[in-house]
Design a protein around this motif. Structure first.
Motif, PDB file in Angstrom:
ATOM      1  N   ALA A 166       0.848  -1.196   0.000  1.00  0.00           N
ATOM      2  CA  ALA A 166       0.000   0.000   0.000  1.00  0.00           C
ATOM      3  C   ALA A 166       0.878   1.238   0.000  1.00  0.00           C
ATOM      4  CB  ALA A 166      -0.908  -0.001   1.226  1.00  0.00           C
ATOM      5  N   ARG A 167       0.499   2.230  -0.807  1.00  0.00           N
ATOM      6  CA  ARG A 167       1.227   3.491  -0.871  1.00  0.00           C
ATOM      7  C   ARG A 167       0.280   4.617  -0.466  1.00  0.00           C
ATOM      8  NH1 ARG A 167       5.141   3.168  -6.285  1.00  0.00           N
ATOM      9  NH2 ARG A 167       6.367   1.358  -5.549  1.00  0.00           N
ATOM     10  N   PHE A 168       0.673   5.340   0.562  1.00  0.00           N
ATOM     11  CA  PHE A 168      -0.103   6.470   1.056  1.00  0.00           C
ATOM     12  C   PHE A 168       0.323   7.719   0.287  1.00  0.00           C
ATOM     13  CE2 PHE A 168      -0.133   3.329   4.374  1.00  0.00           C
ATOM     14  CZ  PHE A 168      -1.380   3.449   4.987  1.00  0.00           C
ATOM     15  N   PHE A 169      -0.606   8.285  -0.462  1.00  0.00           N
ATOM     16  CA  PHE A 169      -0.312   9.480  -1.242  1.00  0.00           C
ATOM     17  C   PHE A 169      -0.366  10.697  -0.324  1.00  0.00           C
ATOM     18  CE2 PHE A 169      -0.312   6.596  -4.385  1.00  0.00           C
ATOM     19  CZ  PHE A 169      -0.974   6.818  -5.573  1.00  0.00           C
ATOM     20  N   CYS A 170       0.623  11.580  -0.444  1.00  0.00           N
ATOM     21  CA  CYS A 170       0.731  12.746   0.434  1.00  0.00           C
ATOM     22  C   CYS A 170       0.894  14.021  -0.386  1.00  0.00           C
ATOM     23  CB  CYS A 170       1.935  12.613   1.373  1.00  0.00           C
ATOM     24  SG  CYS A 170       1.965  11.110   2.377  1.00  0.00           S
ATOM     25  N   ALA A 171       0.202  15.061   0.039  1.00  0.00           N
ATOM     26  CA  ALA A 171       0.369  16.393  -0.565  1.00  0.00           C
ATOM     27  C   ALA A 171       0.365  17.417   0.550  1.00  0.00           C
ATOM     28  CB  ALA A 171      -0.751  16.678  -1.569  1.00  0.00           C
ATOM     29  N   PHE A 172       1.412  18.224   0.609  1.00  0.00           N
ATOM     30  CA  PHE A 172       1.546  19.270   1.623  1.00  0.00           C
ATOM     31  C   PHE A 172       1.637  20.619   0.925  1.00  0.00           C
ATOM     32  CE2 PHE A 172       3.449  15.408   3.308  1.00  0.00           C
ATOM     33  CZ  PHE A 172       2.877  15.308   4.569  1.00  0.00           C
ATOM     34  N   THR A 173       0.956  21.629   1.476  1.00  0.00           N
ATOM     35  CA  THR A 173       1.091  22.968   0.927  1.00  0.00           C
ATOM     36  C   THR A 173       2.433  23.571   1.353  1.00  0.00           C
ATOM     37  OG1 THR A 173      -0.079  23.891   2.834  1.00  0.00           O
ATOM     38  CG2 THR A 173      -1.389  23.385   0.863  1.00  0.00           C
ATOM     39  N   PHE A 174       2.823  24.659   0.672  1.00  0.00           N
ATOM     40  CA  PHE A 174       4.114  25.280   0.983  1.00  0.00           C
ATOM     41  C   PHE A 174       4.148  25.781   2.412  1.00  0.00           C
ATOM     42  CE2 PHE A 174       7.275  28.602   1.171  1.00  0.00           C
ATOM     43  CZ  PHE A 174       8.339  28.057   0.462  1.00  0.00           C
ATOM     44  N   PHE A 175       3.094  26.484   2.828  1.00  0.00           N
ATOM     45  CA  PHE A 175       3.012  26.996   4.188  1.00  0.00           C
ATOM     46  C   PHE A 175       2.123  26.091   5.032  1.00  0.00           C
ATOM     47  CE2 PHE A 175       4.164  30.905   1.851  1.00  0.00           C
ATOM     48  CZ  PHE A 175       5.284  31.268   2.584  1.00  0.00           C
TER      49      PHE A 175
END
Length: 478
Positions: free
Chosen positions: A123-132
Protein backbone atom coordinates in the motif's frame (compact mmCIF):
# COMPACT_ATOMS: atom_id res chain seq x y z
CA UNK A 1 -19.20 -16.83 -4.44
CA UNK A 2 -18.96 -14.90 -7.75
CA UNK A 3 -18.20 -16.81 -10.91
CA UNK A 4 -15.12 -15.53 -12.76
CA UNK A 5 -14.76 -16.47 -16.44
CA UNK A 6 -11.62 -14.37 -17.09
CA UNK A 7 -9.14 -17.24 -17.23
CA UNK A 8 -8.53 -20.34 -15.19
CA UNK A 9 -5.36 -19.09 -13.44
CA UNK A 10 -6.85 -15.72 -12.55
CA UNK A 11 -10.12 -17.41 -11.56
CA UNK A 12 -8.27 -19.68 -9.13
CA UNK A 13 -6.43 -16.66 -7.75
CA UNK A 14 -9.68 -14.79 -7.15
CA UNK A 15 -11.13 -17.79 -5.36
CA UNK A 16 -8.09 -17.67 -3.08
CA UNK A 17 -8.70 -13.92 -2.62
CA UNK A 18 -12.29 -14.66 -1.66
CA UNK A 19 -11.12 -16.94 1.16
CA UNK A 20 -8.58 -14.31 2.26
CA UNK A 21 -11.28 -11.62 2.40
CA UNK A 22 -13.68 -13.90 4.19
CA UNK A 23 -11.12 -14.41 6.97
CA UNK A 24 -10.65 -10.65 7.26
CA UNK A 25 -14.43 -10.24 7.48
CA UNK A 26 -14.55 -12.74 10.33
CA UNK A 27 -11.78 -10.82 12.11
CA UNK A 28 -13.65 -7.54 11.69
CA UNK A 29 -16.79 -9.06 13.18
CA UNK A 30 -14.99 -10.68 16.10
CA UNK A 31 -12.83 -7.64 16.97
CA UNK A 32 -15.39 -4.98 16.06
CA UNK A 33 -12.47 -3.26 14.29
CA UNK A 34 -12.10 -2.59 10.54
CA UNK A 35 -9.43 -4.58 8.70
CA UNK A 36 -7.34 -2.85 6.02
CA UNK A 37 -6.56 -5.20 3.13
CA UNK A 38 -4.14 -4.73 0.23
CA UNK A 39 -4.63 -7.02 -2.77
CA UNK A 40 -2.00 -6.91 -5.57
CA UNK A 41 -1.95 -8.46 -9.06
CA UNK A 42 0.32 -8.51 -12.10
CA UNK A 43 -1.03 -6.47 -15.00
CA UNK A 44 0.28 -5.20 -18.35
CA UNK A 45 2.37 -1.99 -18.18
CA UNK A 46 -0.62 0.28 -18.83
CA UNK A 47 -0.31 4.00 -19.60
CA UNK A 48 -1.19 5.75 -16.31
CA UNK A 49 -2.84 8.64 -18.16
CA UNK A 50 -5.12 6.24 -20.01
CA UNK A 51 -6.02 4.79 -16.62
CA UNK A 52 -7.00 8.24 -15.35
CA UNK A 53 -8.97 8.93 -18.53
CA UNK A 54 -10.78 5.59 -18.87
CA UNK A 55 -11.04 4.15 -15.37
CA UNK A 56 -10.92 6.93 -12.75
CA UNK A 57 -14.29 8.60 -12.05
CA UNK A 58 -14.07 12.36 -12.55
CA UNK A 59 -15.27 13.03 -9.00
CA UNK A 60 -12.54 10.93 -7.33
CA UNK A 61 -9.37 12.15 -5.69
CA UNK A 62 -6.27 11.16 -7.61
CA UNK A 63 -2.50 11.43 -7.61
CA UNK A 64 -0.36 10.71 -10.66
CA UNK A 65 3.44 10.71 -10.71
CA UNK A 66 5.60 9.62 -13.65
CA UNK A 67 9.27 9.74 -14.59
CA UNK A 68 9.18 9.03 -18.35
CA UNK A 69 12.94 8.68 -18.74
CA UNK A 70 13.15 6.11 -15.94
CA UNK A 71 9.98 4.37 -17.21
CA UNK A 72 8.38 4.47 -13.78
CA UNK A 73 4.92 5.70 -12.89
CA UNK A 74 2.14 5.36 -10.39
CA UNK A 75 -1.44 6.49 -10.32
CA UNK A 76 -4.04 6.17 -7.61
CA UNK A 77 -7.72 7.07 -7.44
CA UNK A 78 -10.67 6.51 -5.18
CA UNK A 79 -10.38 6.61 -1.40
CA UNK A 80 -9.82 3.81 1.09
CA UNK A 81 -8.56 6.19 3.79
CA UNK A 82 -8.10 9.95 3.94
CA UNK A 83 -6.65 12.31 6.54
CA UNK A 84 -6.32 16.10 6.50
CA UNK A 85 -4.66 18.43 8.98
CA UNK A 86 -2.82 21.77 9.24
CA UNK A 87 -0.34 23.59 11.42
CA UNK A 88 3.29 23.25 12.41
CA UNK A 89 2.88 19.58 13.45
CA UNK A 90 1.29 18.48 10.17
CA UNK A 91 4.19 16.25 9.08
CA UNK A 92 4.28 14.46 12.44
CA UNK A 93 0.50 14.04 12.44
CA UNK A 94 0.56 12.65 8.90
CA UNK A 95 3.32 10.25 9.96
CA UNK A 96 1.25 9.05 12.91
CA UNK A 97 -1.76 8.45 10.65
CA UNK A 98 0.30 6.38 8.21
CA UNK A 99 1.97 4.37 10.97
CA UNK A 100 -1.39 3.73 12.61
CA UNK A 101 -2.67 2.00 9.48
CA UNK A 102 0.35 0.41 7.89
CA UNK A 103 0.83 -1.72 10.99
CA UNK A 104 -2.72 -3.05 10.56
CA UNK A 105 -2.53 -3.89 6.87
CA UNK A 106 -3.24 -7.43 5.66
CA UNK A 107 -1.50 -8.11 2.32
CA UNK A 108 -2.36 -10.51 -0.44
CA UNK A 109 -0.13 -10.69 -3.52
CA UNK A 110 -0.66 -12.79 -6.60
CA UNK A 111 2.15 -15.30 -7.03
CA UNK A 112 5.13 -13.63 -8.68
CA UNK A 113 4.24 -10.01 -7.97
CA UNK A 114 6.80 -9.46 -5.22
CA UNK A 115 9.57 -11.03 -7.25
CA UNK A 116 8.84 -9.04 -10.40
CA UNK A 117 8.41 -5.55 -8.93
CA UNK A 118 10.13 -4.78 -5.66
CA UNK A 119 7.82 -2.86 -3.32
CA UNK A 120 5.06 -2.34 -5.89
CA UNK A 121 2.59 -4.61 -4.10
CA UNK A 122 2.62 -2.63 -0.84
CA UNK A 123 0.00 0.00 0.00
CA UNK A 124 1.23 3.49 -0.87
CA UNK A 125 -0.10 6.47 1.06
CA UNK A 126 -0.31 9.48 -1.24
CA UNK A 127 0.73 12.75 0.43
CA UNK A 128 0.37 16.39 -0.56
CA UNK A 129 1.55 19.27 1.62
CA UNK A 130 1.09 22.97 0.93
CA UNK A 131 4.11 25.28 0.98
CA UNK A 132 3.01 27.00 4.19
CA UNK A 133 1.70 25.15 7.24
CA UNK A 134 -1.56 27.10 7.38
CA UNK A 135 -3.87 28.08 4.51
CA UNK A 136 -4.02 31.77 3.62
CA UNK A 137 -7.70 32.67 4.06
CA UNK A 138 -10.45 32.07 1.52
CA UNK A 139 -7.95 31.67 -1.33
CA UNK A 140 -6.69 28.30 -0.03
CA UNK A 141 -7.62 25.45 -2.39
CA UNK A 142 -5.94 22.44 -0.77
CA UNK A 143 -5.58 21.37 2.86
CA UNK A 144 -2.20 22.06 4.44
CA UNK A 145 -1.59 18.32 4.73
CA UNK A 146 -3.47 15.56 2.95
CA UNK A 147 -2.82 11.82 3.18
CA UNK A 148 -4.86 9.49 0.99
CA UNK A 149 -4.71 5.73 0.68
CA UNK A 150 -6.29 5.23 -2.76
CA UNK A 151 -8.78 2.49 -3.39
CA UNK A 152 -7.01 1.67 -6.65
CA UNK A 153 -3.25 1.95 -7.14
CA UNK A 154 -1.33 1.12 -10.33
CA UNK A 155 2.47 0.98 -10.43
CA UNK A 156 4.51 0.62 -13.58
CA UNK A 157 8.23 -0.08 -13.82
CA UNK A 158 9.59 -0.69 -17.29
CA UNK A 159 7.58 -3.43 -18.96
CA UNK A 160 5.85 -4.64 -15.80
CA UNK A 161 2.86 -3.43 -13.83
CA UNK A 162 0.96 -4.09 -10.62
CA UNK A 163 -2.66 -3.27 -9.76
CA UNK A 164 -3.44 -2.95 -6.04
CA UNK A 165 -6.84 -2.70 -4.39
CA UNK A 166 -6.81 -1.12 -0.92
CA UNK A 167 -10.05 -1.72 0.96
CA UNK A 168 -11.31 -1.25 4.50
CA UNK A 169 -13.22 -4.39 5.47
CA UNK A 170 -15.85 -3.81 8.15
CA UNK A 171 -18.34 -6.13 9.83
CA UNK A 172 -20.95 -5.20 7.20
CA UNK A 173 -18.72 -5.53 4.11
CA UNK A 174 -19.94 -7.64 1.17
CA UNK A 175 -17.00 -9.84 0.18
CA UNK A 176 -18.71 -10.90 -3.03
CA UNK A 177 -19.20 -7.31 -4.12
CA UNK A 178 -15.55 -6.48 -3.35
CA UNK A 179 -14.40 -9.41 -5.47
CA UNK A 180 -16.76 -8.53 -8.32
CA UNK A 181 -15.37 -4.99 -8.38
CA UNK A 182 -11.81 -6.33 -8.37
CA UNK A 183 -12.51 -8.73 -11.23
CA UNK A 184 -14.12 -5.92 -13.26
CA UNK A 185 -11.15 -3.63 -12.69
CA UNK A 186 -8.64 -6.30 -13.67
CA UNK A 187 -10.52 -6.91 -16.92
CA UNK A 188 -10.73 -3.17 -17.62
CA UNK A 189 -6.99 -2.69 -17.03
CA UNK A 190 -6.08 -5.64 -19.22
CA UNK A 191 -8.29 -4.26 -22.02
CA UNK A 192 -6.13 -1.14 -21.99
CA UNK A 193 -3.11 -3.37 -22.53
CA UNK A 194 -0.01 -1.56 -23.70
CA UNK A 195 -1.90 1.17 -25.58
CA UNK A 196 -0.62 4.73 -25.40
CA UNK A 197 -2.52 8.00 -25.57
CA UNK A 198 -2.69 8.96 -29.25
CA UNK A 199 -5.70 11.28 -29.72
CA UNK A 200 -3.94 14.57 -29.02
CA UNK A 201 -4.85 17.94 -30.48
CA UNK A 202 -1.97 20.17 -31.67
CA UNK A 203 -0.87 22.70 -29.08
CA UNK A 204 -0.36 26.43 -29.57
CA UNK A 205 1.68 29.17 -28.01
CA UNK A 206 0.42 30.47 -24.71
CA UNK A 207 -2.21 33.02 -25.83
CA UNK A 208 -1.76 35.24 -22.77
CA UNK A 209 1.68 36.50 -21.81
CA UNK A 210 2.54 38.26 -18.54
CA UNK A 211 1.62 41.92 -18.81
CA UNK A 212 4.09 44.77 -18.67
CA UNK A 213 2.55 45.74 -15.33
CA UNK A 214 3.20 42.23 -14.00
CA UNK A 215 6.81 42.52 -15.09
CA UNK A 216 7.22 45.87 -13.38
CA UNK A 217 5.64 44.56 -10.18
CA UNK A 218 7.86 41.47 -10.10
CA UNK A 219 11.03 43.44 -10.83
CA UNK A 220 10.05 45.92 -8.13
CA UNK A 221 9.68 43.03 -5.68
CA UNK A 222 13.12 41.74 -6.70
CA UNK A 223 14.71 45.12 -6.08
CA UNK A 224 12.96 45.48 -2.72
CA UNK A 225 14.15 42.00 -1.76
CA UNK A 226 17.71 42.95 -2.72
CA UNK A 227 17.40 46.08 -0.60
CA UNK A 228 16.14 44.03 2.33
CA UNK A 229 18.99 41.52 2.02
CA UNK A 230 21.53 44.33 1.97
CA UNK A 231 20.26 45.46 5.39
CA UNK A 232 19.57 42.05 7.00
CA UNK A 233 21.42 38.71 7.34
CA UNK A 234 19.38 37.02 4.59
CA UNK A 235 21.36 35.39 1.79
CA UNK A 236 18.57 34.33 -0.55
CA UNK A 237 14.83 34.86 -1.11
CA UNK A 238 12.92 32.89 -3.75
CA UNK A 239 10.17 35.01 -5.28
CA UNK A 240 7.43 33.47 -7.38
CA UNK A 241 4.94 34.90 -9.85
CA UNK A 242 1.42 33.60 -10.60
CA UNK A 243 -0.10 34.15 -14.04
CA UNK A 244 -3.89 33.77 -14.17
CA UNK A 245 -5.57 33.02 -17.47
CA UNK A 246 -9.17 32.30 -18.55
CA UNK A 247 -9.72 30.03 -21.54
CA UNK A 248 -12.56 30.35 -24.05
CA UNK A 249 -12.79 26.53 -24.12
CA UNK A 250 -12.60 23.95 -21.32
CA UNK A 251 -9.04 23.04 -20.42
CA UNK A 252 -8.15 19.35 -20.78
CA UNK A 253 -5.66 18.53 -18.01
CA UNK A 254 -4.99 14.99 -19.23
CA UNK A 255 -4.01 16.22 -22.68
CA UNK A 256 -1.74 18.78 -21.05
CA UNK A 257 -0.07 16.01 -19.05
CA UNK A 258 0.49 14.01 -22.23
CA UNK A 259 2.19 17.03 -23.81
CA UNK A 260 4.31 17.60 -20.72
CA UNK A 261 5.37 13.97 -20.78
CA UNK A 262 6.39 14.25 -24.43
CA UNK A 263 8.21 17.58 -24.05
CA UNK A 264 9.90 16.99 -20.68
CA UNK A 265 10.73 13.26 -20.40
CA UNK A 266 13.58 14.18 -18.03
CA UNK A 267 11.18 15.69 -15.46
CA UNK A 268 8.65 14.27 -13.00
CA UNK A 269 5.19 14.70 -14.53
CA UNK A 270 2.52 14.95 -11.84
CA UNK A 271 -1.12 15.67 -11.11
CA UNK A 272 -3.10 15.96 -7.87
CA UNK A 273 -6.89 16.18 -7.85
CA UNK A 274 -9.24 16.80 -4.95
CA UNK A 275 -12.25 15.46 -6.80
CA UNK A 276 -13.81 18.94 -6.76
CA UNK A 277 -12.81 20.05 -10.25
CA UNK A 278 -9.43 21.48 -9.23
CA UNK A 279 -6.23 19.89 -10.50
CA UNK A 280 -2.67 20.81 -9.53
CA UNK A 281 -0.25 19.58 -12.18
CA UNK A 282 3.12 20.15 -13.74
CA UNK A 283 6.55 18.89 -14.81
CA UNK A 284 9.00 19.19 -11.93
CA UNK A 285 12.76 18.81 -12.45
CA UNK A 286 13.32 18.54 -8.69
CA UNK A 287 13.19 15.34 -6.66
CA UNK A 288 12.99 16.02 -2.94
CA UNK A 289 13.81 12.43 -2.03
CA UNK A 290 13.67 8.86 -3.24
CA UNK A 291 13.95 6.09 -0.66
CA UNK A 292 14.28 2.49 -1.83
CA UNK A 293 15.21 -0.36 0.50
CA UNK A 294 16.92 2.05 2.89
CA UNK A 295 18.89 3.96 0.23
CA UNK A 296 18.08 7.69 0.07
CA UNK A 297 18.74 9.94 -2.91
CA UNK A 298 18.04 13.67 -2.93
CA UNK A 299 19.00 16.46 -5.33
CA UNK A 300 20.47 19.91 -4.91
CA UNK A 301 19.14 21.76 -7.95
CA UNK A 302 19.74 25.52 -8.08
CA UNK A 303 21.41 27.98 -10.40
CA UNK A 304 20.13 28.07 -13.97
CA UNK A 305 20.88 29.12 -17.54
CA UNK A 306 18.97 28.82 -20.82
CA UNK A 307 19.66 26.09 -23.38
CA UNK A 308 21.55 26.96 -26.52
CA UNK A 309 20.19 26.66 -30.04
CA UNK A 310 23.31 24.72 -31.15
CA UNK A 311 25.59 22.26 -29.29
CA UNK A 312 28.50 24.68 -29.12
CA UNK A 313 26.31 27.46 -27.73
CA UNK A 314 24.73 24.99 -25.29
CA UNK A 315 28.15 23.93 -24.02
CA UNK A 316 29.23 27.55 -23.72
CA UNK A 317 26.16 28.38 -21.62
CA UNK A 318 26.79 25.32 -19.42
CA UNK A 319 30.40 26.33 -18.84
CA UNK A 320 29.30 29.85 -18.04
CA UNK A 321 26.85 28.41 -15.52
CA UNK A 322 29.54 26.27 -13.90
CA UNK A 323 31.86 29.26 -13.48
CA UNK A 324 29.30 31.93 -12.59
CA UNK A 325 30.01 33.04 -8.98
CA UNK A 326 26.39 34.14 -8.41
CA UNK A 327 24.92 30.83 -9.65
CA UNK A 328 27.57 28.73 -7.85
CA UNK A 329 26.87 30.63 -4.64
CA UNK A 330 23.13 30.05 -4.98
CA UNK A 331 23.75 26.34 -5.58
CA UNK A 332 26.14 26.06 -2.63
CA UNK A 333 23.41 27.37 -0.28
CA UNK A 334 21.17 24.47 -1.30
CA UNK A 335 23.93 21.87 -0.97
CA UNK A 336 24.92 23.07 2.50
CA UNK A 337 21.29 23.20 3.62
CA UNK A 338 20.49 19.65 2.46
CA UNK A 339 23.63 18.24 4.05
CA UNK A 340 22.93 20.02 7.33
CA UNK A 341 19.29 18.93 7.47
CA UNK A 342 20.05 15.30 6.65
CA UNK A 343 22.72 15.25 9.35
CA UNK A 344 20.13 16.73 11.73
CA UNK A 345 17.92 13.64 11.42
CA UNK A 346 20.89 11.33 11.93
CA UNK A 347 21.99 10.60 8.35
CA UNK A 348 25.43 10.82 6.75
CA UNK A 349 24.99 12.30 3.25
CA UNK A 350 27.58 11.56 0.57
CA UNK A 351 28.08 13.85 -2.43
CA UNK A 352 30.70 15.30 -4.76
CA UNK A 353 32.28 18.64 -3.75
CA UNK A 354 31.51 20.23 -7.14
CA UNK A 355 28.25 20.37 -9.10
CA UNK A 356 27.43 19.04 -12.52
CA UNK A 357 24.95 20.44 -15.04
CA UNK A 358 21.53 18.90 -15.49
CA UNK A 359 20.15 19.75 -18.91
CA UNK A 360 16.39 19.87 -19.34
CA UNK A 361 14.45 20.56 -22.51
CA UNK A 362 14.37 24.34 -22.12
CA UNK A 363 16.72 25.14 -19.24
CA UNK A 364 19.84 23.81 -17.48
CA UNK A 365 20.64 23.76 -13.78
CA UNK A 366 23.59 23.16 -11.50
CA UNK A 367 23.02 19.75 -9.95
CA UNK A 368 24.50 17.85 -6.99
CA UNK A 369 22.93 14.48 -6.10
CA UNK A 370 23.25 13.25 -2.49
CA UNK A 371 22.96 9.74 -1.10
CA UNK A 372 22.59 8.29 2.39
CA UNK A 373 21.63 5.06 4.14
CA UNK A 374 18.45 5.41 6.18
CA UNK A 375 17.89 3.14 9.22
CA UNK A 376 14.42 1.69 9.64
CA UNK A 377 13.55 3.83 12.67
CA UNK A 378 13.73 7.04 10.61
CA UNK A 379 10.40 7.69 8.87
CA UNK A 380 10.39 9.17 5.33
CA UNK A 381 8.16 12.04 6.52
CA UNK A 382 10.79 12.98 9.12
CA UNK A 383 13.15 13.58 6.20
CA UNK A 384 10.49 15.44 4.20
CA UNK A 385 9.82 17.70 7.18
CA UNK A 386 13.54 18.39 7.59
CA UNK A 387 14.07 19.23 3.92
CA UNK A 388 11.00 21.36 3.22
CA UNK A 389 11.30 24.09 2.17
CA UNK A 390 14.74 23.92 0.60
CA UNK A 391 16.68 27.10 -0.28
CA UNK A 392 15.87 26.33 -3.93
CA UNK A 393 12.22 27.27 -3.33
CA UNK A 394 12.35 29.43 -0.16
CA UNK A 395 15.72 30.98 0.66
CA UNK A 396 18.31 31.23 3.43
CA UNK A 397 17.75 31.46 6.37
CA UNK A 398 14.48 29.59 5.84
CA UNK A 399 12.24 31.34 8.38
CA UNK A 400 13.32 34.86 7.44
CA UNK A 401 13.05 34.09 3.73
CA UNK A 402 9.53 32.70 4.17
CA UNK A 403 8.52 35.82 6.09
CA UNK A 404 9.62 37.92 3.13
CA UNK A 405 7.82 35.65 0.66
CA UNK A 406 4.60 36.36 2.54
CA UNK A 407 5.43 40.04 2.41
CA UNK A 408 6.29 40.30 -1.30
CA UNK A 409 3.98 37.71 -2.92
CA UNK A 410 0.31 38.59 -3.29
CA UNK A 411 -1.04 35.07 -3.93
CA UNK A 412 -1.35 31.82 -2.00
CA UNK A 413 1.36 29.35 -2.98
CA UNK A 414 -0.86 26.40 -2.00
CA UNK A 415 0.87 23.27 -3.39
CA UNK A 416 3.35 25.27 -5.47
CA UNK A 417 6.96 24.44 -4.52
CA UNK A 418 5.68 22.01 -1.85
CA UNK A 419 6.29 18.26 -1.29
CA UNK A 420 4.14 15.80 -3.24
CA UNK A 421 4.58 12.04 -3.26
CA UNK A 422 3.95 8.80 -1.44
CA UNK A 423 5.04 6.68 1.51
CA UNK A 424 4.92 2.91 1.12
CA UNK A 425 3.85 0.59 3.89
CA UNK A 426 7.24 -1.15 3.41
CA UNK A 427 9.16 2.08 4.13
CA UNK A 428 9.98 3.04 0.53
CA UNK A 429 9.03 6.58 -0.47
CA UNK A 430 9.29 9.19 -3.21
CA UNK A 431 8.62 12.93 -3.08
CA UNK A 432 9.06 15.69 -5.63
CA UNK A 433 8.87 19.48 -5.31
CA UNK A 434 5.78 20.94 -7.00
CA UNK A 435 7.50 23.51 -9.22
CA UNK A 436 6.94 24.21 -12.96
CA UNK A 437 3.29 23.82 -12.05
CA UNK A 438 -0.26 25.08 -12.54
CA UNK A 439 -3.63 25.01 -10.81
CA UNK A 440 -6.36 24.16 -13.32
CA UNK A 441 -10.15 24.32 -13.16
CA UNK A 442 -12.66 24.07 -16.01
CA UNK A 443 -11.70 27.23 -17.93
CA UNK A 444 -9.26 28.94 -15.53
CA UNK A 445 -5.59 28.25 -14.93
CA UNK A 446 -2.97 29.73 -12.64
CA UNK A 447 0.63 29.18 -13.77
CA UNK A 448 3.43 29.38 -11.19
CA UNK A 449 7.13 30.10 -11.62
CA UNK A 450 9.86 31.29 -9.26
CA UNK A 451 13.39 32.68 -9.24
CA UNK A 452 16.07 32.73 -6.56
CA UNK A 453 17.16 36.23 -5.53
CA UNK A 454 20.67 36.56 -4.11
CA UNK A 455 23.26 39.33 -3.95
CA UNK A 456 24.14 40.13 -7.54
CA UNK A 457 20.72 39.22 -8.95
CA UNK A 458 19.47 41.36 -11.80
CA UNK A 459 15.72 42.08 -11.87
CA UNK A 460 15.48 41.98 -15.68
CA UNK A 461 17.29 38.64 -15.87
CA UNK A 462 15.12 37.12 -13.12
CA UNK A 463 11.95 38.25 -14.93
CA UNK A 464 13.25 36.70 -18.17
CA UNK A 465 13.74 33.40 -16.29
CA UNK A 466 10.18 33.60 -14.92
CA UNK A 467 8.73 34.14 -18.41
CA UNK A 468 10.74 31.20 -19.79
CA UNK A 469 9.36 28.87 -17.14
CA UNK A 470 5.78 30.14 -17.57
CA UNK A 471 5.89 29.66 -21.34
CA UNK A 472 7.23 26.10 -21.05
CA UNK A 473 4.24 25.01 -18.99
CA UNK A 474 1.61 27.28 -20.50
CA UNK A 475 2.09 26.04 -24.05
CA UNK A 476 1.28 22.50 -22.92
CA UNK A 477 -2.07 23.61 -21.49
CA UNK A 478 -3.43 25.09 -24.70
Amino acid sequence: MPVVSHCSDRGQTLQSVYRFLDRRLSQARQSHQPQLVTLSFDIPPVDPLLVLDRLAPSGDRHLYLENPMAQTSMVGFGTALVYETAGVYRFAQARQFIDQWRGKTHRYSEAGVSASLSGADWARFFCAFTFFADPRGAEATFPAAMVTLPQWQLVRQGHQGVLTLNHLVTSTSDVGAILDGLADQLRAVERLGTSLWRDLRPSARLPVQPTADAGRQFKSAVNRALGYMAQHPVQKIVLAHALDWVSAEPIRPLEALVRLRQRYPDCHIFSVGQGNGQTFMGASPERLLSLTQGQLVTDALAGSAPRGTAPTQDDCLAQGLLHNPKERGEHRLVVEFLARQLQGVGLCPQYQPWPGVRRLSNIQHLHTPMRARVPRHIHPLQIVAALHPTPAVAGVPTREACDQILRFEEFDRSLYAAPLGWVGANGDSEFIVGIRSALVTDTWVRLYAGAGIVAGSDADREWAEIKLKLRALGESLV
